[in-house]
Design a protein around this motif. Sequence first.
Motif, short mmCIF file in Angstrom:
data_model
loop_
_atom_site.label_atom_id
_atom_site.label_comp_id
_atom_site.label_asym_id
_atom_site.label_seq_id
_atom_site.Cartn_x
_atom_site.Cartn_y
_atom_site.Cartn_z
N UNK A 170 2.62 14.97 11.33
CA UNK A 170 3.73 13.88 11.47
C UNK A 170 4.95 14.13 10.84
N UNK A 171 5.42 15.29 10.72
CA UNK A 171 6.70 15.79 10.27
C UNK A 171 7.72 15.44 11.03
N UNK A 172 7.88 15.78 12.14
CA UNK A 172 9.17 15.10 12.93
C UNK A 172 9.50 13.76 12.73
N UNK A 173 8.38 13.12 12.65
CA UNK A 173 8.54 11.57 12.41
C UNK A 173 8.87 11.17 11.12
N UNK A 174 8.07 11.54 10.14
CA UNK A 174 8.23 10.91 8.65
C UNK A 174 9.51 11.83 7.96
N UNK A 175 9.61 12.99 8.57
CA UNK A 175 10.82 13.40 7.66
C UNK A 175 12.29 13.22 8.68
N UNK A 206 0.95 -1.24 0.09
CA UNK A 206 -0.02 0.04 0.04
C UNK A 206 0.78 1.22 -0.12
N UNK A 207 0.14 2.07 -0.62
CA UNK A 207 1.19 3.49 -0.67
C UNK A 207 1.39 4.37 0.37
N UNK A 208 2.58 5.21 0.41
CA UNK A 208 2.79 6.03 1.55
C UNK A 208 1.54 6.73 2.32
N UNK A 209 0.57 7.64 1.59
CA UNK A 209 -0.20 8.48 2.08
C UNK A 209 -1.66 7.84 2.54
N UNK A 210 -1.65 6.52 2.07
CA UNK A 210 -2.75 5.65 2.59
C UNK A 210 -2.50 5.13 3.81
N UNK A 211 -1.21 4.47 4.10
CA UNK A 211 -0.63 4.01 5.33
C UNK A 211 -0.48 5.02 6.38
N UNK A 253 19.84 14.42 6.99
CA UNK A 253 18.76 13.78 7.52
C UNK A 253 17.96 13.76 6.11
N UNK A 254 17.29 12.41 5.84
CA UNK A 254 16.20 12.33 4.80
C UNK A 254 15.04 11.50 5.38
N UNK A 255 13.88 11.84 5.06
CA UNK A 255 12.85 11.14 5.72
C UNK A 255 12.09 10.08 4.62
N UNK A 256 11.22 9.72 5.10
CA UNK A 256 10.30 8.59 4.17
C UNK A 256 9.10 8.98 3.18
N UNK A 257 8.99 10.38 3.07
CA UNK A 257 7.84 10.83 2.53
C UNK A 257 7.71 10.76 1.17
N UNK A 258 9.00 10.36 0.36
CA UNK A 258 9.11 10.15 -0.93
C UNK A 258 9.15 8.82 -1.45
#
Lengths: 431, 431
Positions: free
Chosen positions: A194-199, A175-180, A226-231
């Motif tokens: 969720x910025x502090x977590x996902x970034x 399933x894709x990022x936004x949905x999860x 730092x790189x996050x998981x939003x992409x």
Amino acid sequence: MNNSINIGLLGLGTVGSGVVHIIDQHQDKLKHQVGCSVTISKILVNDLHKERDVHLNGSRLTTDADDILNDPEVDVILEVMGGIEESRKYILQALENKKHVVTANKDLVAVYGSELLQAAAKNKCDLFYEASVAGGIPIIRSLVDGLASDKITKMMGILNGTTNYILTKMTKEGRDYNEVLKEAQDLGYAESDPTADVEGIDAARKTAILGTLGFSMPIELEDVNVAGISNVTTEDLDYSHELGLTMKLIGIAERTGNKVEVSVQPTLFPHSHPLASVNDEFNAVYVYGEAVGETMFYGPGAGKLPTATAVVSDLVEVMKNMRLGVNGNKVSEPQFEKQLKSDDEIFSKYFLRIHAKDQAGTFSELTSVFSENDVSLEKILQRPVEGQEVAEIIVTTHKVSKQNYDSVLKALAELDVVDHVKSSYRVEGGK
Amino acid sequence: MNNSINIGLLGLGTVGSGVVHIIDQHQDKLKHQVGCSVTISKILVNDLHKERDVHLNGSRLTTDADDILNDPEVDVILEVMGGIEESRKYILQALENKKHVVTANKDLVAVYGSELLQAAAKNKCDLFYEASVAGGIPIIRSLVDGLASDKITKMMGILNGTTNYILTKMTKEGRDYNEVLKEAQDLGYAESDPTADVEGIDAARKTAILGTLGFSMPIELEDVNVAGISNVTTEDLDYSHELGLTMKLIGIAERTGNKVEVSVQPTLFPHSHPLASVNDEFNAVYVYGEAVGETMFYGPGAGKLPTATAVVSDLVEVMKNMRLGVNGNKVSEPQFEKQLKSDDEIFSKYFLRIHAKDQAGTFSELTSVFSENDVSLEKILQRPVEGQEVAEIIVTTHKVSKQNYDSVLKALAELDVVDHVKSSYRVEGGK
């Protein structure tokens, strides 16, 4: 020597009431370990009259921090109220008054850790913060105790439960990022912002704390790349899987000689690597020591009782040190000057996904970019993208310098035959 | 209070010289942690004149144990000589003389642990043995420290490097047991008589130690139900793999109420379980605590420096306790009476592989045996065996009592339609 040690507790929320519960339940065991009894004498709260589901056992509630911080009978302060500025002020005041401090506050420690540790050292007080990194895992104690007889060269940690939950669901359920992310927010696993977590910022704070401790250097949040998981896309995960790799958001702190690299980024591991099996909201820290070799510590990263357990373990340590007369020793204060690696000193493998024109000569143009920059390839996967005139090309590299790899990325983006550099990830944990 | 603590070292082999090296290298850090300096004053050896590749730094060698054990200046004994009877005698004598003891000797602790702990308690001395279970993993300290503020309900450990190496090779390379064992022997990973390893006895010793500590009950080797890996076939591993399961030799210690089960057996885990990724000669212990939830500790199980590091960590603990005046506290002496579960109180899932006649009615005869004994099935896999009139049938069960499952095994063996019960394994780590 006192026959009882008096505790001042700042905060009586989830973690605070967990601490009260654990100390109440384990009074006898604590006495056996430390050689004297433990009393929570005063607790700082916002509202004296709120109904509380916790057995206070004689502790006095107060809304006045000074009532605790200036009480000469209080030996140790446990800070479990959260927030940054007020906690900082209270802890500094406590240390000035020669009280030892245990805190569960990662935001505070990441930002003001050095200042607080200096204040602790100046006042010959302990300042412990096991609960601030991976609550249920005794990682800080393991690093500090290990330091007495080993030298740590590298740490890799899954340090944020929210992002690990999201990546696990994306990987296992396609399933894709936004949905999860939305599901995680609905379930209360992710914040509405969720910025502090996902970034990767939360993970970066904890990585800075681990690096500071493991290498005894004053590493700050701004030192962490730092790189996050939003992409991250499900395609990335599918192709990684095909190459035998699993993605995790990883905080890395690595030392070569006197120089260190500290970063957080989505990172790919062979399926068989222990970190690849750390799923859902679990955390883990993989540690390389010169003497001990590779070890891993796995457990819950947060939660009322895991976090409270960590706070009480720190408290036991403080009390043992009080009775030893060795509080405020140098172990936790950084001993070495910080020296960060430059990009030509950071080595790693990479995974790279490109869309390129599906025509003769493309591949040779690509490979010459790699070879010109001294980046050698380990695996190559190429296939047409349906309905488009482009080919999907995925490569993994051997170990190369970040400088050379970044040059490749730049050169590829400028090639006519390259349609799009889709994604690029660090690869760790292989031979 | 002394300004220096004097150590007597029994043995100067691989681990012993590792200990000398680590104490020499980390003198300053040790002093910071403990508040006084550490000296290895005397070392017991077999041969005074042997060439040694270790910097002795003023320690005096002796071939006479009494010279160390009766020396009133010696505060702590480190036993790294191995063997059972002589070590036992020396350690008892040391404790009688009020010396604290650290030992790396798992064989000794498994057999005489209770006697030694009683002697330690009687003399108010510490007796620590971190290095005796999973050398490079601080598992005993984690259990003991955790016990102060948590209650452990279950432990599952990969505790023997040799068998984990063999199972890893068999699983990943599809090679059979005898071939891999021989290779392991040629490489020096397995003894020429591998019985203690492959039949699970070494793992059983360590499981008894973990159970004793985790549940504070005097669990002995003979309480451990043991099965080894010498009958495991590549077919078993292939079929397990098809069902998403990985095999490990696991020591299990589980508590329900006041009753415990302690066993060692080849056990199947879902591929995604953290224990399934513990490969080659690595060890790991998975711990369930009521407060902290699930945690895992992973690392090398043996080796010179990992083991020596564990010994020195214990030494630091002893020295801290000396300065606290809390040596010989009750934590490590069993506090509860041992109560073992009977077979109707042990619950688990199972994997079962049968060869049965490939004819009408077979399956219904089999299923009635399961249902008569209240054993419900989770997964079923059936296929013909090439060139034979039999079918390969593999089932996994839901959680059932050992008593009921054993009844099924017995009944199946008596059925005409069953050609052969090929293999049966415990399954853990699922929901």
